[in-house]
Scaffold this active site. Structure first.
Site, PDB file in Angstrom:
ATOM      1  N   ASN A   1       0.805  -1.217   0.000  1.00  0.00           N
ATOM      2  CA  ASN A   1       0.000   0.000   0.000  1.00  0.00           C
ATOM      3  C   ASN A   1       0.842   1.274   0.000  1.00  0.00           C
ATOM      4  O   ASN A   1       0.312   2.369  -0.231  1.00  0.00           O
ATOM      5  CB  ASN A   1      -0.940   0.018   1.214  1.00  0.00           C
ATOM      6  CG  ASN A   1      -0.200  -0.117   2.525  1.00  0.00           C
ATOM      7  OD1 ASN A   1       0.089  -1.241   2.933  1.00  0.00           O
ATOM      8  ND2 ASN A   1       0.104   0.984   3.196  1.00  0.00           N
TER       9      ASN A   1
ATOM     10  N   SER B   1      18.072  -6.431   4.380  1.00  0.00           N
ATOM     11  CA  SER B   1      18.779  -5.165   4.573  1.00  0.00           C
ATOM     12  C   SER B   1      20.253  -5.457   4.842  1.00  0.00           C
ATOM     13  O   SER B   1      20.602  -6.537   5.339  1.00  0.00           O
ATOM     14  CB  SER B   1      18.179  -4.397   5.751  1.00  0.00           C
ATOM     15  OG  SER B   1      19.015  -3.309   6.123  1.00  0.00           O
TER      16      SER B   1
ATOM     17  N   TYR C   1      15.445  -5.723  14.794  1.00  0.00           N
ATOM     18  CA  TYR C   1      15.329  -5.476  13.355  1.00  0.00           C
ATOM     19  C   TYR C   1      16.454  -6.183  12.597  1.00  0.00           C
ATOM     20  O   TYR C   1      16.213  -6.866  11.591  1.00  0.00           O
ATOM     21  CB  TYR C   1      15.368  -3.977  13.081  1.00  0.00           C
ATOM     22  CG  TYR C   1      15.282  -3.614  11.616  1.00  0.00           C
ATOM     23  CD1 TYR C   1      14.072  -3.634  10.946  1.00  0.00           C
ATOM     24  CD2 TYR C   1      16.431  -3.246  10.905  1.00  0.00           C
ATOM     25  CE1 TYR C   1      13.985  -3.309   9.603  1.00  0.00           C
ATOM     26  CE2 TYR C   1      16.360  -2.921   9.561  1.00  0.00           C
ATOM     27  CZ  TYR C   1      15.138  -2.948   8.915  1.00  0.00           C
ATOM     28  OH  TYR C   1      15.066  -2.631   7.588  1.00  0.00           O
TER      29      TYR C   1
END
Length: 429
Positions: free
Chosen positions: A131, A258, A289
């Site tokens: 989105n 990442s 993360y």
């Protein structure tokens, strides 16, 4: 055949006056000299031979008129030409059967640039977190080139706006939205059941959704939220859709990770589950993360080992450093940092380029197990390449899914049993 005299041109690929570039029905490029009325296979300046490859660009159609002349119709711009549009993407003939992966794009390339000349009609793609940000540009770019894109999102209001924005630009784009909440494995299960009930193929599964710098939060399944949203929910989704992927082969899985995966490791000296989903007093947002992104690289490499022989390839992507996506929205210092660095980072279109490259590039057909930055394969961290850690993570992930709170009342219909020998998968209804 004829050769030319002295040629005055600013570019070695530019044709001199009086020359024309054409292509045969089987894709061989030749050159016509209107002054001498002769043709030749070699470029009059470079001497190289070229070919055109693959399908016509999206929206183009080849026709033959009553005189036997081939012409082309662009249904998007409603134009007609006698020039094969693939000539704009012709390659040296020696590259036609060369499977070497060369770097055709770089950090400045955009997703739409990567897809120039491609027609993805008939291809089905799922993009999680589509989105906004990189996910939106990925979905938009694939839809612009004819793919049927399912935007798998948690915020259906934003997803609807995003899908409408794509259709506003391309009224005939095949985009739809479907609800998924990676923080609730029952939602992941229901999404997969809904998709499987359609009996549609799946050629591209793009695991894009992610969160960053969350305060300590437990999901409804009882796991730390960063770990579950970035990794465990995607792991489960791959399990549930593996039958559709193998049935649709060749198919591709693209996992977003990442460079931060390099700044952590998983230890076998302590409980793996406690490292992945730690208690509140041992929680560090950045560490969580980084670990989730390491898990994503391990996941992609393990998927390649298990599914590669079945026609499903998996690669992992680093989209760019400190990109100004909505991922920084959970903590105001990160929002300030991302705002400051925005002039020096990639655009969302540039950030989506490597994802789209891995999902669609012809040279990556049946190529997997790689880590890509700027559309080029590089080495991930040593920790990410350990088959032992891949298998250990896989096993603990299966156990965590089995123990998930939202799935305790569910049995059967979407559970998957993966054998331990790589490349072999069984599905249990």
């Amino acid at each position: 055949m004829a050769s030319s005299g002295v040629i005055d041109t600013d570019s070695e690929d530019e044709l001199p006056s009086g020359w024309d570039e054409r292509v045969t029905l089987d894709g061989k490029v030749y050159y016509a000299n209107h002054h001498t009325r002769v043709t030749q296979w070699n470029h009059p300046v470079t001497g190289r031979r070229k070919v055109v490859m693959g399908e016509l660009p999206y929206g183009w159609e080849q026709k033959i008129n009553e005189e036997g002349q081939v012409y082309y119709i662009d249904h998007v711009s409603e134009k007609t030409t006698y020039t094969d549009p693939r000539l704009a993407f012709a390659v040296d003939a020696k590259q036609e059967n060369d499977k070497t992966v060369r770097q055709r794009f770089d950090g400045s390339s955009t997703a739409l640039h990567v897809l120039q000349g491609r027609d993805l009609s008939g291809k089905y793609a799922i993009v999680t977190g589509a989105n906004s940000g990189i996910g939106f540009e990925t979905a938009r770019s694939l839809a612009f080139h004819g793919a049927h894109v399912i935007m798998a999102c948690r915020d259906m209001k934003m997803a609807g706006k995003a899908a409408n924005a794509i259709k506003l630009e391309r009224p005939h784009a095949k985009v739809e939205t479907s609800y998924i909440d990676l923080a609730q494995l029952q939602s992941v299960q229901q999404f997969a059941l809904n998709y499987k009930s359609r009996n549609c193929p799946l050629h591209m599964l793009i695991l894009n959704a992610g969160v960053f710098s969350l305060p300590y939060t437990l999901t409804d399944d009882g796991y730390e939220a960063t770990f579950q949203v970035n990794y465990l929910g995607h792991f489960y989704l791959c399990q549930l859709l593996q039958e559709v992927l193998t049935r649709s082969a060749p198919a591709r899985i693209t996992v977003l990770s990442s460079e931060s995966h390099r700044f952590t490791f998983l230890s076998t000296d302590t409980s793996l589950a406690s490292q992945l989903s730690p208690p509140a007093d041992n929680y560090r947002a950045m560490l969580a993360y980084n670990r989730s992104k390491l898990c994503n690289v391990l996941l992609s490499n393990c998927l390649q080992r298990r599914l590669g022989a079945l026609g499903v390839s998996s690669n992992v992507v680093h989209p760019g450093n400190l990109m100004a996506t909505g991922i920084s929205r959970h903590w105001w210092p990160w929002r300030i940092l991302f705002t400051l660095v925005r002039p020096f980072t990639k655009s969302m279109q540039q950030g989506a380029a490597t994802t789209v490259f891995c999902a669609t590039a012809r040279e990556l057909e049946a190529v997997g197990g790689h880590y890509f930055i700027n559309c080029f394969s590089v080495q991930p961290s040593t920790a990410a390449e350990s088959p032992e850690m891949q298998d250990e993570l896989w096993a603990i992930s299966e156990q965590m899914v089995a123990n998930a709170t939202t799935l305790t009342e569910k049995t059967g219909d979407c559970r998957v049993n993966w054998r331990t020998d790589p490349g072999t998968v069984t599905h249990h209804a």
